[in-house]
Motif scaffolding. Structure first.
Motif, PDB file in Angstrom:
ATOM      1  N   SER A 296      43.056  72.415 -82.070  1.00 14.28           N
ATOM      2  CA  SER A 296      42.773  73.807 -82.449  1.00 14.28           C
ATOM      3  C   SER A 296      41.461  74.309 -81.880  1.00 14.28           C
ATOM      4  O   SER A 296      41.179  75.509 -81.924  1.00 14.28           O
ATOM      5  CB  SER A 296      42.749  73.940 -83.983  1.00 14.28           C
ATOM      6  N   PHE A 297      40.622  73.402 -81.349  1.00 13.18           N
ATOM      7  CA  PHE A 297      39.299  73.787 -80.869  1.00 13.18           C
ATOM      8  C   PHE A 297      39.107  73.357 -79.422  1.00 13.18           C
ATOM      9  O   PHE A 297      39.518  72.248 -79.034  1.00 13.18           O
ATOM     10  CB  PHE A 297      38.206  73.143 -81.728  1.00 13.18           C
ATOM     11  N   ASP A 298      38.468  74.212 -78.669  1.00 10.11           N
ATOM     12  CA  ASP A 298      37.987  73.833 -77.344  1.00 10.11           C
ATOM     13  C   ASP A 298      36.528  73.392 -77.520  1.00 10.11           C
ATOM     14  O   ASP A 298      35.583  74.144 -77.264  1.00 10.11           O
ATOM     15  CB  ASP A 298      38.087  75.024 -76.379  1.00 10.11           C
ATOM     16  N   PHE A 299      36.364  72.155 -77.966  1.00 10.45           N
ATOM     17  CA  PHE A 299      35.040  71.701 -78.419  1.00 10.45           C
ATOM     18  C   PHE A 299      34.733  70.307 -77.897  1.00 10.45           C
ATOM     19  O   PHE A 299      35.562  69.395 -78.001  1.00 10.45           O
ATOM     20  CB  PHE A 299      35.004  71.694 -79.956  1.00 10.45           C
TER      21      PHE A 299
END
Length: 307
Positions: A296-299
């Motif tokens: 869910s995250f581009d992290f």
């Protein structure tokens, strides 16, 4: 720091009587007195003998010194064990009272440099005690057992315990002294007894740390509580409080409760230091939740400073 073997300096056995120590000192003091001795190191030897005698002639200092043991090897770096002198009563002031003599770092580390001597009244005494942090917030009366030293029938020092009920004042700080009037040594010729000064330290606490007047707690929060914000029940020395964790909080952030540290005319503050705790993924369902979370995250925590 080098360990000083005072018995070796004096040339006496560790179970020597006080009279034997006194005789050894007189002999060595005459031998190494700078005005008499022709030996090149007479002055240093004379100082060493004087320092050793200052400890071994005093039953209180000797008893405390003996508890360090005799297993320190020559050249070994010596550091006294933490709170090694806990509960010992040293008369004549902070364990020292050196009367102007130049003693070694070893002596001053062990016995200090203070002196509370009086004229006709008995000597004051100093002992270290540990109290609970909560006692500073509320005040308390505690039973404290101290170790006194006296000369036994065989001429050697012996320790015995005495128990006192001590009132711990609200707001007491580490390093402060509690004075107990007339609990020191008896005065000469029927003079008044000296006082007993109890130097206060806090017992190690499983939750809280004290720095000056401020009190700190490492507060564990979940990742979603830190990022989304939450109201978290938080322990303090006076009871639980509901603490608001702001949104987007990072690990290490300090949340302050003003005036909730150690009490006093200028009370300290209480700080909750956020520690972000990660739940373990023990089941397949929990592992899948972590994978969905990651997708869910581009992290990248090694790239993004906001992590």
């Amino acid at each position: 720091m080098e360990y000083k073997d005072y018995y070796k300096v004096m040339g006496v056995a560790r179970d020597a009587t006080q009279d034997e120590i006194k005789r050894a000192y007189r002999k060595l003091a005459r031998k190494y007195h700078p005005d008499v001795s022709k030996e090149s190191d007479a002055l240093e030897r004379f100082k060493d003998v004087g320092e050793a005698y200052a400890v071994l002639k005093d039953p209180e200092k000797r008893t405390a010194y003996d508890e360090l043991g005799a297993d320190w090897k020559k050249g070994q770096d010596f550091q006294p064990p933490p709170n090694w002198d806990q509960g010992f009563e040293f008369h004549g002031g902070a364990a020292g009272g050196r009367g102007g003599a130049e003693f070694s770092d070893f002596f001053e580390t062990m016995f200090g440099r203070g002196d509370f001597r009086g004229d006709f009244r008995g000597e004051d005494a100093v002992a270290k005690i540990e109290v609970d942090l909560e006692d500073s917030y509320r005040g308390a009366t505690r039973s404290v057992t101290l170790r006194q030293t006296e000369i036994g029938d065989d001429g050697r020092p012996m320790a015995r315990n005495r128990t006192l009920n001590v009132k711990i004042p609200k707001g007491v700080r580490p390093g402060q002294h509690i004075r107990l009037a007339k609990q020191g040594s008896a005065g000469a010729g029927g003079g008044a007894r000296g006082d007993l000064f109890l130097e206060v330290a806090f017992k190690p606490h499983p939750k809280f740390n004290v720095e000056g007047n401020d009190v700190y707690l490492n507060l564990r929060v979940a990742p979603w509580e830190a990022e989304l914000g939450a109201s978290v029940k938080t322990p303090t020395p006076t009871g639980d409080v509901d603490l608001t964790v702001p949104r987007h909080s990072k690990a290490g952030r300090k949340l302050r409760l003003k005036g909730r540290g150690l009490p006093g005319k200028v009370p300290g503050d209480f700080y909750a230091v956020l520690q972000i705790a990660l739940p373990r993924a023990a089941t397949d369902e929990q592992k899948a939740a972590y994978r969905e979370f990651a997708s869910s995250f581009d992290f990248d925590p090694r790239r993004d400073e906001e992590g």
